[in-house]
Design a protein around this motif. Structure first.
Motif, PDB file in Angstrom:
ATOM      1  N   TYR A  95      38.965  47.040  51.246  1.00 61.99           N
ATOM      2  CA  TYR A  95      38.409  47.221  52.589  1.00 61.99           C
ATOM      3  C   TYR A  95      38.007  45.894  53.215  1.00 61.99           C
ATOM      4  N   SER A  96      37.562  44.972  52.378  1.00 58.06           N
ATOM      5  CA  SER A  96      37.109  43.668  52.854  1.00 58.06           C
ATOM      6  C   SER A  96      37.256  42.678  51.710  1.00 58.06           C
ATOM      7  N   MET A  97      37.683  41.448  52.050  1.00 56.51           N
ATOM      8  CA  MET A  97      37.806  40.437  51.013  1.00 56.51           C
ATOM      9  C   MET A  97      37.650  39.058  51.639  1.00 56.51           C
ATOM     10  N   THR A  98      36.622  38.361  51.186  1.00 53.71           N
ATOM     11  CA  THR A  98      36.413  36.970  51.549  1.00 53.71           C
ATOM     12  C   THR A  98      36.229  36.209  50.245  1.00 53.71           C
ATOM     13  N   ALA A  99      36.000  34.919  50.343  1.00 50.94           N
ATOM     14  CA  ALA A  99      35.831  34.113  49.134  1.00 50.94           C
ATOM     15  C   ALA A  99      34.588  34.518  48.337  1.00 50.94           C
ATOM     16  N   THR A 154      42.681  32.880  34.326  1.00 51.79           N
ATOM     17  CA  THR A 154      42.268  33.237  32.979  1.00 51.79           C
ATOM     18  C   THR A 154      40.896  33.891  33.087  1.00 51.79           C
ATOM     19  N   PRO A 155      40.786  35.171  32.747  1.00 50.19           N
ATOM     20  CA  PRO A 155      39.498  35.859  32.881  1.00 50.19           C
ATOM     21  C   PRO A 155      38.415  35.208  32.023  1.00 50.19           C
ATOM     22  N   VAL A 156      37.208  35.161  32.562  1.00 47.68           N
ATOM     23  CA  VAL A 156      36.071  34.648  31.794  1.00 47.68           C
ATOM     24  C   VAL A 156      34.962  35.694  31.687  1.00 47.68           C
ATOM     25  N   ILE A 157      35.311  36.956  31.919  1.00 46.76           N
ATOM     26  CA  ILE A 157      34.315  38.007  31.734  1.00 46.76           C
ATOM     27  C   ILE A 157      34.036  38.158  30.244  1.00 46.76           C
ATOM     28  N   GLU A 158      32.827  38.566  29.927  1.00 44.57           N
ATOM     29  CA  GLU A 158      32.406  38.684  28.532  1.00 44.57           C
ATOM     30  C   GLU A 158      32.887  40.018  27.959  1.00 44.57           C
ATOM     31  N   THR A 209      36.713  33.334  40.188  1.00 51.15           N
ATOM     32  CA  THR A 209      35.446  34.011  39.884  1.00 51.15           C
ATOM     33  C   THR A 209      35.319  35.326  40.641  1.00 51.15           C
ATOM     34  N   LEU A 210      35.954  35.419  41.814  1.00 50.65           N
ATOM     35  CA  LEU A 210      35.926  36.678  42.560  1.00 50.65           C
ATOM     36  C   LEU A 210      36.697  37.761  41.809  1.00 50.65           C
ATOM     37  N   MET A 211      37.803  37.393  41.170  1.00 47.85           N
ATOM     38  CA  MET A 211      38.570  38.370  40.380  1.00 47.85           C
ATOM     39  C   MET A 211      37.766  38.809  39.158  1.00 47.85           C
ATOM     40  N   ASP A 212      37.051  37.864  38.535  1.00 47.51           N
ATOM     41  CA  ASP A 212      36.172  38.216  37.417  1.00 47.51           C
ATOM     42  C   ASP A 212      35.097  39.196  37.879  1.00 47.51           C
TER      43      ASP A 212
END
Length: 189
Positions: free
Chosen positions: A118-122, A34-38, A166-169
């Motif tokens: 190109y790169s993805m970590t936590a 569930t997105p929490v971006i404003e 939070t990374l997706m946000d």
């Protein structure tokens, strides 16, 4: 036969990596995001029609179904291919920001997004973003998003799954905050 090798080899490598490490595994389910971006910060995008054409994973620090934290203590394994997880999450976040996100049907004036990881970590994601309209590339850029490390005292998978979101946000917000994206796609009131 060639396609079978393209699928089999990464699966075997992922299995070898997972077998060789004693990292904790947390399953991240895309439908729980569930997105929490404003949303109020992104009024320029209200009702802008968009289609995420595809997300391609070229990140060497991921596996087909997940990514790890930089210290290799936790693997975040998605419930679908990593590309599908990212695409679904970004669609949901852009919709939350007020955009009209289409999944298949589009008009000629809709914006199309192409994303290459190109790169993805936590804690970090780096990717290329291309914005197209009417089959023509209107904007292209490299974007990075970062989040703070997960607190060491977190023990439950539920907390770590929320942290993964939070990374997706951050990824969605970094796209929406990009001045070139706003100039290309934002509406003027």
């Amino acid at each position: 036969m060639k396609t079978a090798y393209r699928i089999l080899i990464p699966l075997l490598l992922a299995a070898a990596v997972m077998a060789g490490c004693k990292a904790r595994e947390v399953t991240v389910m895309k439908y729980r995001y569930t997105p929490v971006i404003e949303a109020s910060k992104y009024a320029a995008y209200k009702d802008v029609p968009v289609l995420i054409e595809y997300v391609t994973n070229r990140a060497n620090d991921t596996v087909m179904f997940g990514y790890r934290d930089p210290k290799r203590r936790i693997w975040y394994m998605t419930d679908s291919l990593l590309e599908q997880y990212v695409k679904y999450s970004l669609e949901k976040a852009l919709r939350h920001a007020g955009m009209k996100v289409n999944s298949t049907w589009v008009t000629p004036d809709d914006f199309h997004l192409r994303i290459e990881l190109y790169s993805m970590t936590a804690q970090h994601v780096a990717f290329h973003l291309a914005v197209l309209q009417n089959g023509t590339e209107k904007y292209s850029t490299e974007i990075e998003a970062r989040v703070t490390p997960a607190p060491a005292e977190w023990k439950s998978d539920e907390e770590l799954q929320r942290y993964a979101f939070t990374l997706m946000d951050a990824m969605a917000a970094s796209i929406l905050r990009d001045k070139g994206v706003e100039t290309t796609m934002g509406r003027r009131n």
